[in-house]
Design a protein around this motif. Structure first.
Motif, PDB file in Angstrom:
ATOM      1  N   LEU A  63       0.822  -1.209   0.000  1.00 15.50           N
ATOM      2  CA  LEU A  63       0.000   0.000   0.000  1.00 15.50           C
ATOM      3  C   LEU A  63       0.856   1.260   0.000  1.00 15.50           C
ATOM      4  O   LEU A  63       0.541   2.225  -0.707  1.00 15.50           O
ATOM      5  CB  LEU A  63      -0.951  -0.002   1.201  1.00 15.50           C
ATOM      6  CG  LEU A  63      -2.084  -1.019   1.113  1.00 15.50           C
ATOM      7  CD1 LEU A  63      -2.826  -1.101   2.433  1.00 15.50           C
ATOM      8  CD2 LEU A  63      -3.034  -0.669  -0.019  1.00 15.50           C
ATOM      9  N   ALA A  64       1.937   1.261   0.757  1.00 16.38           N
ATOM     10  CA  ALA A  64       2.820   2.430   0.796  1.00 16.38           C
ATOM     11  C   ALA A  64       3.422   2.676  -0.584  1.00 16.38           C
ATOM     12  O   ALA A  64       3.515   3.823  -1.034  1.00 16.38           O
ATOM     13  CB  ALA A  64       3.913   2.231   1.842  1.00 16.38           C
ATOM     14  N   ARG A  65       3.826   1.597  -1.245  1.00 18.97           N
ATOM     15  CA  ARG A  65       4.382   1.745  -2.597  1.00 18.97           C
ATOM     16  C   ARG A  65       3.337   2.307  -3.548  1.00 18.97           C
ATOM     17  O   ARG A  65       3.616   3.216  -4.332  1.00 18.97           O
ATOM     18  CB  ARG A  65       4.899   0.402  -3.095  1.00 18.97           C
ATOM     19  CG  ARG A  65       5.431   0.448  -4.510  1.00 18.97           C
ATOM     20  CD  ARG A  65       6.383  -0.701  -4.803  1.00 18.97           C
ATOM     21  NE  ARG A  65       6.799  -0.764  -6.172  1.00 18.97           N
ATOM     22  CZ  ARG A  65       7.535   0.147  -6.800  1.00 18.97           C
ATOM     23  NH1 ARG A  65       7.936   1.213  -6.151  1.00 18.97           N
ATOM     24  NH2 ARG A  65       7.871   0.008  -8.071  1.00 18.97           N
ATOM     25  N   TYR A  66       2.132   1.768  -3.502  1.00 19.97           N
ATOM     26  CA  TYR A  66       1.048   2.232  -4.371  1.00 19.97           C
ATOM     27  C   TYR A  66       0.772   3.716  -4.137  1.00 19.97           C
ATOM     28  O   TYR A  66       0.670   4.496  -5.090  1.00 19.97           O
ATOM     29  CB  TYR A  66      -0.220   1.398  -4.125  1.00 19.97           C
ATOM     30  CG  TYR A  66      -1.388   1.873  -4.928  1.00 19.97           C
ATOM     31  CD1 TYR A  66      -1.561   1.442  -6.237  1.00 19.97           C
ATOM     32  CD2 TYR A  66      -2.306   2.778  -4.397  1.00 19.97           C
ATOM     33  CE1 TYR A  66      -2.625   1.895  -6.998  1.00 19.97           C
ATOM     34  CE2 TYR A  66      -3.368   3.239  -5.159  1.00 19.97           C
ATOM     35  CZ  TYR A  66      -3.523   2.805  -6.450  1.00 19.97           C
ATOM     36  OH  TYR A  66      -4.576   3.259  -7.211  1.00 19.97           O
ATOM     37  N   ILE A  67       0.665   4.109  -2.879  1.00 26.59           N
ATOM     38  CA  ILE A  67       0.337   5.500  -2.551  1.00 26.59           C
ATOM     39  C   ILE A  67       1.477   6.438  -2.944  1.00 26.59           C
ATOM     40  O   ILE A  67       1.234   7.525  -3.474  1.00 26.59           O
ATOM     41  CB  ILE A  67      -0.057   5.616  -1.069  1.00 26.59           C
ATOM     42  CG1 ILE A  67      -1.401   4.891  -0.854  1.00 26.59           C
ATOM     43  CG2 ILE A  67      -0.121   7.068  -0.614  1.00 26.59           C
ATOM     44  CD1 ILE A  67      -1.777   4.629   0.576  1.00 26.59           C
ATOM     45  N   LYS A  68       2.697   6.004  -2.730  1.00 30.34           N
ATOM     46  CA  LYS A  68       3.852   6.815  -3.143  1.00 30.34           C
ATOM     47  C   LYS A  68       3.804   7.049  -4.653  1.00 30.34           C
ATOM     48  O   LYS A  68       3.990   8.173  -5.133  1.00 30.34           O
ATOM     49  CB  LYS A  68       5.156   6.137  -2.745  1.00 30.34           C
ATOM     50  CG  LYS A  68       6.388   6.921  -3.127  1.00 30.34           C
ATOM     51  CD  LYS A  68       7.663   6.205  -2.712  1.00 30.34           C
ATOM     52  CE  LYS A  68       8.875   7.035  -3.126  1.00 30.34           C
ATOM     53  NZ  LYS A  68      10.126   6.342  -2.858  1.00 30.34           N
TER      54      LYS A  68
END
Length: 125
Positions: A63-68
């Motif tokens: 999720l952090a990768r997607y949001i970044k």
């Protein structure tokens, strides 16, 4: 909206919301002049998305990768789409494995019912 209100609305602890911020899942939550978090409608949309995805088992890292990538803009469109496709594939595999287990449990439960029915008939003789 204050963190306590968001926490109550989405049934997520304030500590979890702060953790999500720390991990980059909610990178744009503004604070008012007193330093109190003030969640916007966009932030609430992210909270809802994160809660749904976490509930399905997506990792914080994914999720952090997607949001970044989302905040990097349109040039990351394909990469974000591929993340979603891959996570969907994993969820379908997990769903299929769960369905196989449910089918086996149904068979076992049915077997128990047949055994119990046979035992009851023997007792009534």
């Amino acid at each position: 909206m204050k963190i306590s209100e968001v926490s109550k609305k989405y049934d997520i602890s304030a500590d979890t919301l702060r953790y999500y911020e720390k991990m980059g899942l909610l990178p744009n939550v503004k604070k008012n002049s007193s330093g109190i978090r003030d969640y916007s409608e966009a932030d609430l949309g992210w909270v809802e998305f994160i809660k749904c995805m976490r509930g399905a088992g997506l990792s914080i890292e994914v999720l952090a990768r997607y949001i970044k990538l989302f905040y990097l803009g349109d040039s990351t469109h394909e990469e974000r789409k591929n993340i979603l496709i891959e996570e969907r594939k994993k969820l379908i595999e997990k769903r299929d494995a769960i369905q196989t287990t449910i089918d086996k449990l149904d068979y076992k439960i049915s077997s128990y019912d047949k055994i119990m029915s046979k035992k009851e008939k023997e007792l009534l003789r």
